[in-house]
Write a protein that holds these residues in place. Structure first.
Motif, PDB file in Angstrom:
ATOM      1  N   GLN A 130       2.900  44.634  51.955  1.00 46.11           N
ATOM      2  CA  GLN A 130       2.512  44.197  50.613  1.00 46.11           C
ATOM      3  C   GLN A 130       1.206  44.846  50.188  1.00 46.11           C
ATOM      4  OE1 GLN A 130       4.367  42.191  48.570  1.00 46.11           O
ATOM      5  NE2 GLN A 130       2.859  42.718  47.014  1.00 46.11           N
ATOM      6  N   GLN A 131       0.269  44.978  51.108  1.00 42.32           N
ATOM      7  CA  GLN A 131      -0.997  45.635  50.793  1.00 42.32           C
ATOM      8  C   GLN A 131      -0.782  47.099  50.416  1.00 42.32           C
ATOM      9  OE1 GLN A 131      -3.837  45.420  53.962  1.00 42.32           O
ATOM     10  NE2 GLN A 131      -5.412  46.579  52.864  1.00 42.32           N
ATOM     11  N   GLN A 132       0.089  47.779  51.155  1.00 43.54           N
ATOM     12  CA  GLN A 132       0.381  49.171  50.840  1.00 43.54           C
ATOM     13  C   GLN A 132       1.061  49.306  49.479  1.00 43.54           C
ATOM     14  OE1 GLN A 132       2.725  50.518  54.151  1.00 43.54           O
ATOM     15  NE2 GLN A 132       0.980  50.654  55.552  1.00 43.54           N
ATOM     16  N   LEU A 133       1.975  48.377  49.170  1.00 42.91           N
ATOM     17  CA  LEU A 133       2.634  48.415  47.862  1.00 42.91           C
ATOM     18  C   LEU A 133       1.647  48.149  46.729  1.00 42.91           C
ATOM     19  CD1 LEU A 133       5.972  46.529  48.650  1.00 42.91           C
ATOM     20  CD2 LEU A 133       5.681  48.962  48.212  1.00 42.91           C
ATOM     21  N   ASP A 134       0.732  47.200  46.926  1.00 43.59           N
ATOM     22  CA  ASP A 134      -0.273  46.915  45.894  1.00 43.59           C
ATOM     23  C   ASP A 134      -1.163  48.131  45.649  1.00 43.59           C
ATOM     24  OD1 ASP A 134       0.762  44.390  45.701  1.00 43.59           O
ATOM     25  OD2 ASP A 134      -0.755  43.466  47.002  1.00 43.59           O
ATOM     26  N   GLU A 135      -1.556  48.795  46.716  1.00 46.34           N
ATOM     27  CA  GLU A 135      -2.389  49.989  46.550  1.00 46.34           C
ATOM     28  C   GLU A 135      -1.621  51.094  45.830  1.00 46.34           C
ATOM     29  OE1 GLU A 135      -3.620  51.025  50.451  1.00 46.34           O
ATOM     30  OE2 GLU A 135      -5.034  49.337  50.659  1.00 46.34           O
TER      31      GLU A 135
END
Length: 242
Positions: A130-135
């Motif tokens: 999820q963090q990678q997708l948000d970035e």
């Protein structure tokens, strides 16, 4: 000096910080004529033991002329320059003396546990994903905003009027106060009426078959209703000739 035999001698090898201890199993290597030369057979090698490591390890006993590592990476032949070095290595193993080496054993795990750790590293979990997708989305939105801003600037520099969509109620009167209708709504209604699909009757075979079936059922139902009406009329007649 222990006598030469088919038995192995265990040589204890430990690192300088004593973090790991490994036992190497040694025995003299004999050729087809059972002649013992200066070659030493070594088994029980670690996964990081290559030719350079074995050369560094056994040069403690004397000059090493050649190291041949087996294809399974778990055993090797160490050839000394003289037989005295071979005897010294066997004597050290027979006396249960430990060798201290400078190279370190690998910190990472191997085998099934290592495969599990590699799998977990490839699948970090939902939180990291999820963090990678948000970035990625933040980066894409910034690039899209920059692209739109650049396009609007280029259009304005060329003399074009950039029309943007505004929210709220649209004006329905012109500058003279005359009431006008929404041209966009009229155009949309006309396009919708033109695009309304016409229903095709009996275009497919199943449509014709279903229509005929419905007509037969409707006729049967009407026939039963008519029979009932006739029966009611006959029952309600006052004059009965027979």
């Amino acid at each position: 000096m222990p006598k030469s035999s088919s038995a192995y001698y265990a040589l204890q090898v430990r690192t300088a910080d004593a973090s790991s201890i490994r036992y190497l199993y040694l025995k003299p290597h004999t050729d087809s004529s059972e002649k013992v030369g200066a070659a030493l057979f070594v088994a029980g090698l670690g996964i990081t033991y290559d030719e350079s490591v074995l050369t560094e390890l056994f040069e403690i006993f004397g000059a090493v002329s050649q190291v041949a590592l087996h294809q399974n990476k778990t055993s090797a032949l160490v050839v000394f320059a003289s037989t005295s070095s071979l005897k010294k290595a066997l004597r050290t193993a027979a006396e249960n003396k430990a060798l201290t080496v400078t190279f370190q054993e690998p910190k990472r795990t191997f085998g099934l546990k290592g495969w599990v750790e590699q799998h977990k590293a490839k699948t970090p979990g939902n939180r990291v994903l999820q963090q990678q997708l948000d970035e990625w989305m933040a980066q894409w939105e910034a690039q899209e905003s920059q692209r739109q801003s650049t396009a609007a600037t280029d259009a304005a520099d060329e003399g074009w009027t950039v029309v943007t969509k505004q929210r709220g109620r649209k004006k329905n009167t012109d500058s003279g106060g005359t009431s006008v209708g929404s041209v966009a709504a009229a155009v949309a209604a006309a396009a919708k009426s033109r695009k309304s699909p016409k229903q095709l009757v009996d275009f497919y075979r199943f449509q014709a078959r279903d229509r005929r079936r419905d007509n037969v059922l409707e006729l049967q139902q009407q026939f039963e209703q008519d029979k009932k009406k006739i029966a009611d009329w006959k029952a309600s007649r006052r004059f009965k000739p027979y």
